[in-house]
Write a protein that holds these residues in place. Structure first.
Motif, PDB file in Angstrom:
ATOM      1  N   LEU A 117       0.824  -1.205   0.000  1.00 51.14           N
ATOM      2  CA  LEU A 117       0.000   0.000   0.000  1.00 51.14           C
ATOM      3  C   LEU A 117       0.861   1.259   0.000  1.00 51.14           C
ATOM      4  CD1 LEU A 117      -2.996   1.061   0.330  1.00 51.14           C
ATOM      5  CD2 LEU A 117      -2.449   1.282   2.762  1.00 51.14           C
ATOM      6  N   LEU A 118       1.899   1.272   0.833  1.00 52.91           N
ATOM      7  CA  LEU A 118       2.706   2.475   0.996  1.00 52.91           C
ATOM      8  C   LEU A 118       3.549   2.798  -0.236  1.00 52.91           C
ATOM      9  CD1 LEU A 118       3.876   1.913   4.680  1.00 52.91           C
ATOM     10  CD2 LEU A 118       2.288   3.667   3.862  1.00 52.91           C
ATOM     11  N   SER A 119       3.970   1.778  -0.942  1.00 50.95           N
ATOM     12  CA  SER A 119       4.870   2.008  -2.076  1.00 50.95           C
ATOM     13  C   SER A 119       4.140   2.229  -3.389  1.00 50.95           C
ATOM     14  CB  SER A 119       5.824   0.816  -2.228  1.00 50.95           C
ATOM     15  OG  SER A 119       5.083  -0.380  -2.467  1.00 50.95           O
ATOM     16  N   ALA A 120       2.825   2.064  -3.378  1.00 46.19           N
ATOM     17  CA  ALA A 120       2.078   2.113  -4.636  1.00 46.19           C
ATOM     18  C   ALA A 120       1.652   3.536  -4.984  1.00 46.19           C
ATOM     19  CB  ALA A 120       0.848   1.223  -4.533  1.00 46.19           C
ATOM     20  N   LYS A 121       1.737   3.845  -6.265  1.00 42.85           N
ATOM     21  CA  LYS A 121       1.113   5.044  -6.825  1.00 42.85           C
ATOM     22  C   LYS A 121       0.237   4.551  -7.967  1.00 42.85           C
ATOM     23  CE  LYS A 121       4.467   8.577  -5.575  1.00 42.85           C
ATOM     24  NZ  LYS A 121       5.271   9.734  -6.044  1.00 42.85           N
ATOM     25  N   PHE A 122      -1.022   4.387  -7.642  1.00 42.52           N
ATOM     26  CA  PHE A 122      -1.892   3.659  -8.552  1.00 42.52           C
ATOM     27  C   PHE A 122      -2.883   4.587  -9.249  1.00 42.52           C
ATOM     28  CE2 PHE A 122      -2.768   3.075  -4.063  1.00 42.52           C
ATOM     29  CZ  PHE A 122      -3.966   3.750  -3.908  1.00 42.52           C
ATOM     30  N   SER A 123      -3.609   4.011 -10.187  1.00 44.60           N
ATOM     31  CA  SER A 123      -4.604   4.772 -10.937  1.00 44.60           C
ATOM     32  C   SER A 123      -5.657   5.343  -9.990  1.00 44.60           C
ATOM     33  CB  SER A 123      -5.293   3.865 -11.964  1.00 44.60           C
ATOM     34  OG  SER A 123      -4.355   3.328 -12.863  1.00 44.60           O
ATOM     35  N   PHE A 124      -6.128   6.516 -10.329  1.00 46.03           N
ATOM     36  CA  PHE A 124      -7.190   7.185  -9.586  1.00 46.03           C
ATOM     37  C   PHE A 124      -6.758   7.621  -8.189  1.00 46.03           C
ATOM     38  CE2 PHE A 124      -9.548   4.586 -12.651  1.00 46.03           C
ATOM     39  CZ  PHE A 124     -10.328   5.566 -13.244  1.00 46.03           C
ATOM     40  N   HIS A 125      -5.435   7.695  -7.956  1.00 46.37           N
ATOM     41  CA  HIS A 125      -5.014   8.153  -6.636  1.00 46.37           C
ATOM     42  C   HIS A 125      -5.438   9.597  -6.400  1.00 46.37           C
ATOM     43  CE1 HIS A 125      -1.936   7.015  -3.358  1.00 46.37           C
ATOM     44  NE2 HIS A 125      -2.850   7.817  -2.873  1.00 46.37           N
ATOM     45  N   ALA A 167      -8.103   9.058  -2.378  1.00 49.29           N
ATOM     46  CA  ALA A 167      -7.099   9.745  -1.563  1.00 49.29           C
ATOM     47  C   ALA A 167      -7.473   9.710  -0.084  1.00 49.29           C
ATOM     48  CB  ALA A 167      -6.948  11.190  -2.042  1.00 49.29           C
ATOM     49  N   LEU A 168      -8.740   9.931   0.210  1.00 44.78           N
ATOM     50  CA  LEU A 168      -9.179   9.950   1.607  1.00 44.78           C
ATOM     51  C   LEU A 168      -9.049   8.582   2.265  1.00 44.78           C
ATOM     52  CD1 LEU A 168     -12.340  12.256   1.388  1.00 44.78           C
ATOM     53  CD2 LEU A 168     -10.209  12.745   2.610  1.00 44.78           C
ATOM     54  N   GLY A 194      -1.512  13.821  -0.371  1.00 49.76           N
ATOM     55  CA  GLY A 194      -1.986  14.249   0.938  1.00 49.76           C
ATOM     56  C   GLY A 194      -2.167  15.748   1.042  1.00 49.76           C
ATOM     57  N   ILE A 195      -1.259  16.401   1.765  1.00 51.31           N
ATOM     58  CA  ILE A 195      -1.411  17.829   2.041  1.00 51.31           C
ATOM     59  C   ILE A 195      -1.411  18.659   0.765  1.00 51.31           C
ATOM     60  CG2 ILE A 195      -0.239  19.800   3.125  1.00 51.31           C
ATOM     61  CD1 ILE A 195       0.595  17.883   5.375  1.00 51.31           C
ATOM     62  N   ARG A 196      -0.703  18.229  -0.252  1.00 46.14           N
ATOM     63  CA  ARG A 196      -0.650  18.978  -1.512  1.00 46.14           C
ATOM     64  C   ARG A 196      -1.703  18.506  -2.531  1.00 46.14           C
ATOM     65  NH1 ARG A 196       4.829  18.828   0.055  1.00 46.14           N
ATOM     66  NH2 ARG A 196       5.766  20.922   0.140  1.00 46.14           N
ATOM     67  N   HIS A 197      -2.650  17.723  -2.054  1.00 44.81           N
ATOM     68  CA  HIS A 197      -3.718  17.260  -2.960  1.00 44.81           C
ATOM     69  C   HIS A 197      -4.531  18.459  -3.450  1.00 44.81           C
ATOM     70  CE1 HIS A 197      -7.292  15.117  -4.429  1.00 44.81           C
ATOM     71  NE2 HIS A 197      -6.564  14.007  -4.405  1.00 44.81           N
ATOM     72  N   ARG A 231      -7.967  17.080   5.524  1.00 50.39           N
ATOM     73  CA  ARG A 231      -8.010  15.804   6.241  1.00 50.39           C
ATOM     74  C   ARG A 231      -6.606  15.229   6.390  1.00 50.39           C
ATOM     75  NH1 ARG A 231     -10.822  13.461  10.172  1.00 50.39           N
ATOM     76  NH2 ARG A 231     -10.758  11.183  10.026  1.00 50.39           N
ATOM     77  N   ALA A 232      -5.785  15.389   5.369  1.00 48.90           N
ATOM     78  CA  ALA A 232      -4.408  14.906   5.432  1.00 48.90           C
ATOM     79  C   ALA A 232      -3.645  15.614   6.548  1.00 48.90           C
ATOM     80  CB  ALA A 232      -3.718  15.123   4.090  1.00 48.90           C
ATOM     81  N   SER A 233      -3.865  16.906   6.690  1.00 45.86           N
ATOM     82  CA  SER A 233      -3.186  17.668   7.748  1.00 45.86           C
ATOM     83  C   SER A 233      -3.586  17.154   9.125  1.00 45.86           C
ATOM     84  CB  SER A 233      -3.534  19.158   7.623  1.00 45.86           C
ATOM     85  OG  SER A 233      -3.107  19.666   6.377  1.00 45.86           O
ATOM     86  N   TYR A 234      -4.880  16.910   9.304  1.00 48.37           N
ATOM     87  CA  TYR A 234      -5.368  16.414  10.590  1.00 48.37           C
ATOM     88  C   TYR A 234      -4.796  15.030  10.900  1.00 48.37           C
ATOM     89  CZ  TYR A 234      -8.582  14.248  13.898  1.00 48.37           C
ATOM     90  OH  TYR A 234      -9.106  13.572  14.963  1.00 48.37           O
TER      91      TYR A 234
END
Length: 576
Positions: free
Chosen positions: A493-501, A507-508, A540-543, A551-554
């Motif tokens: 999960l952590l290493s993936a950059k997948f479609s529709f991210h 993202a949430l 996350g924060i730069r989404h 939400r990423a900041s929190y």
């Protein structure tokens, strides 16, 4: 047209062209007439001879009110007249084809329904005494054809709606009368009525299939309180299944037959007798039909039948003490479950509640068995397949959910509520078959994050949502140590950059899932850079979506509290 007929027609006028004062006057006039002596005779004559539906309806409604509210004060002669008149019209007794009375049975449905309600109101007060022949007198007239058969079904349906059915709240008096009427009918006429149903269906299923279907729909209402032996026998069952299985019959008729079989299956019985009945149905005959007719009303009816059958088999397995009989119930259940899962994966949302009830009951039953057999583990895996399919968003809402606009917000709220029971079921499965569940989630996650570019947003979101839900079934120690396949899923999960991210919902749920499993990262600090990247870059924060960014900041602040000193080497990265 006399004054009363003219007044009734004016009182029914909704065009707005009638002077309000005049309408008020005619309404008062109609009310005075309604309260006069001998009104029942007047009304029954107009039902027969007046050609205006408004007048016929008003007259029938008036008779019904008199019977309901003050029939005991009406003299015996008029009461007898009302009974005979209502029965004569309903049975077309002494009425030639084309006569005034016969036209009532050929008239609008709402007139026939009101006539049926009047008949049933009389039954409430007059059956079985003094009107002991209410139903028996009807039966010989069924040979007159479709109009009388249709009317007989309307009477029986009205009896169920107005008095017998437990789907409606009943007063203590109504409950008492209902029991009294049913007891009298069982003793006096139920076998004859059942025989009439059979004869009519056999006679009309080819020439008038819609009438045969109407009869079967009526019969279905009565199965739960009549003697099961009257229909679960070598005469009725073959006819019902022949109707279901033969392609030449219309879907409506076949669906009505399936509804009758479902009513038989659902009837309360002792478990041993119920299992004997279920076995005699040889339900496997319709498995293939579910696939062939999945898009039709028939397919829906067959799916409901299979679900009802499986529910009853499961209930029998809980209540049977004999090991041999229990094993037989398990065999029947194993036989039907693949078709049940097929139906559930393709069923409409409206039927999901009953499906979930069955699946929850099945999983609860599995909790009592240890160890689980291979076939049972396979079934649990298929339940997970059903859950994954049901939690997927509809692709039609993809863009609206990403924005989100009003439609997207409504769909998200609806799905959040809809998913609750599905996730409860998912957690139940994961607690009794943790290895199966983890493998299923890992495969789903791998297909979503490592799959081809053609993977859809709905698959990605549902896979990560399942991984998130899995965390509720794993204790804190299990999360920290990476129990089972968790140690493989988290790096994936952590290493993936997948479609529709970039999609808002993906993202949430991605960030929420990392936050849920932060205990794993605390124990496996080599993954901290991947966590920081996920929260600090465009995921996350730069989404681009402000809601995701907030939400990423929190969530990041919560993660910082958990990781604390482990983040010291990454201060510069965080502050960039």
């Amino acid at each position: 047209m006399d004054d009363l007929e003219r007044a009734i027609i004016i009182s029914f006028d909704e065009s707005g062209s009638v002077d309000p004062g005049l309408k008020s006057q005619v309404t008062a006039y109609c009310q005075r007439i309604k309260e006069s002596q001998g009104i029942c005779r007047v009304c029954m004559e107009k039902v027969l001879f007046c050609t205006f539906p408004q007048v016929q309806f008003w007259c029938l409604k008036t008779v019904q009110e008199v019977v309901r509210d003050r029939f005991s004060s009406v003299d015996a002669e008029e009461r007898l007249f009302v009974r005979k008149s209502v029965a004569s019209i309903a049975c077309a007794d002494g009425l030639d084809e084309g006569s005034a009375g016969a036209r009532v049975l050929d008239g609008p449905a709402f007139i026939k329904n009101k006539l049926a309600q009047v008949f049933v109101t009389l039954v409430f007060f007059e059956y079985p005494s003094p009107w002991s022949s209410a139903f028996l007198d009807f039966l010989p007239h069924l040979r007159k054809g479709a109009a009388v058969i249709d009317m007989f079904c309307r009477v029986l349906n009205a009896l169920d709606d107005e008095l017998i059915s437990l789907d409606y709240p009943r007063s203590p008096e109504e409950v008492r009368v209902s029991a009294h009427v049913k007891d009298a009918m069982r003793q006096q006429c139920v076998p004859q009525i059942v025989r009439a149903w059979y004869d009519v269906v056999v006679l009309y299923k080819s020439s008038k299939p819609e009438l045969a279907a109407f009869v079967l729909d009526t019969m279905r209402r009565y199965v739960n309180w009549i003697d099961i032996g009257l229909i679960a026998n070598d005469v009725f069952l073959p006819m019902l299944f022949e109707t279901i299985l033969v392609d030449g019959h219309p879907d409506q008729l076949r669906a009505s037959s399936a509804g009758c079989v479902l009513a038989m299956v659902s009837k309360r019985m002792e478990p041993k007798a119920k299992l004997t009945l279920l076995r005699s149905l040889r339900i496997s005959r319709i498995f293939g039909m579910v696939v062939e007719n999945e898009e039709s009303e028939l397919g829906s009816s067959l799916g409901s039948l299979l679900l009802g059958y499986a529910t009853e088999v499961l209930e029998c397995s809980k209540r049977l003490e004999s090991e041999d009989i229990y094993n037989e119930s398990v065999e029947l259940l194993d036989e039907v479950l693949p078709s049940i899962f097929y139906v559930m994966q393709r069923s409409e949302e409206e039927t999901t509640f009953s499906s979930l009830q069955f699946l929850s009951a099945y999983v609860s039953k599995m909790k009592t068995l240890s160890p689980l057999k291979e076939k049972q583990m396979l079934h649990l895996g298929q339940i997970l397949e059903v859950i994954r399919g049901k939690i997927r968003y509809d692709p039609a809402y993809r863009e609206s959910l990403d924005l989100p606009d009003k439609i997207g917000r409504e769909e998200e709220e609806r799905m959040t509520e809809y998913r609750k029971d599905l996730f409860v079921l998912f957690r139940s499965v994961s607690r009794i078959a943790q290895d199966v569940t983890q493998l299923f989630v890992m495969n789903s996650l791998a297909a979503a994050v490592l799959g081809s570019a053609e993977v859809e947003f709905e698959d990605v979101e549902s896979a990560i949502s399942l991984f998130y839900a899995l965390g509720e079934a794993i204790n804190e120690e299990g999360i920290r140590t990476g129990t089972g396949l968790l140690s493989e899923m988290m790096p994936m999960l952590l290493s993936a950059k997948f479609s529709f991210h970039s999609h808002r919902l993906v993202a949430l749920v991605y960030l929420e899932t990392i936050s849920r499993y932060v205990g794993f990262v605390h124990e496996h600090t080599q993954y901290i850079p991947l966590v920081l990247a996920a929260f600090l870059d465009e995921r996350g924060i730069r989404h681009p979506n402000i809601n995701v960014s907030r939400r990423a900041s929190y969530l990041f602040m919560r993660i910082v509290k958990v990781l604390r000193v482990n983040l010291l080497p990454f201060i510069e990265t965080i502050l960039q």
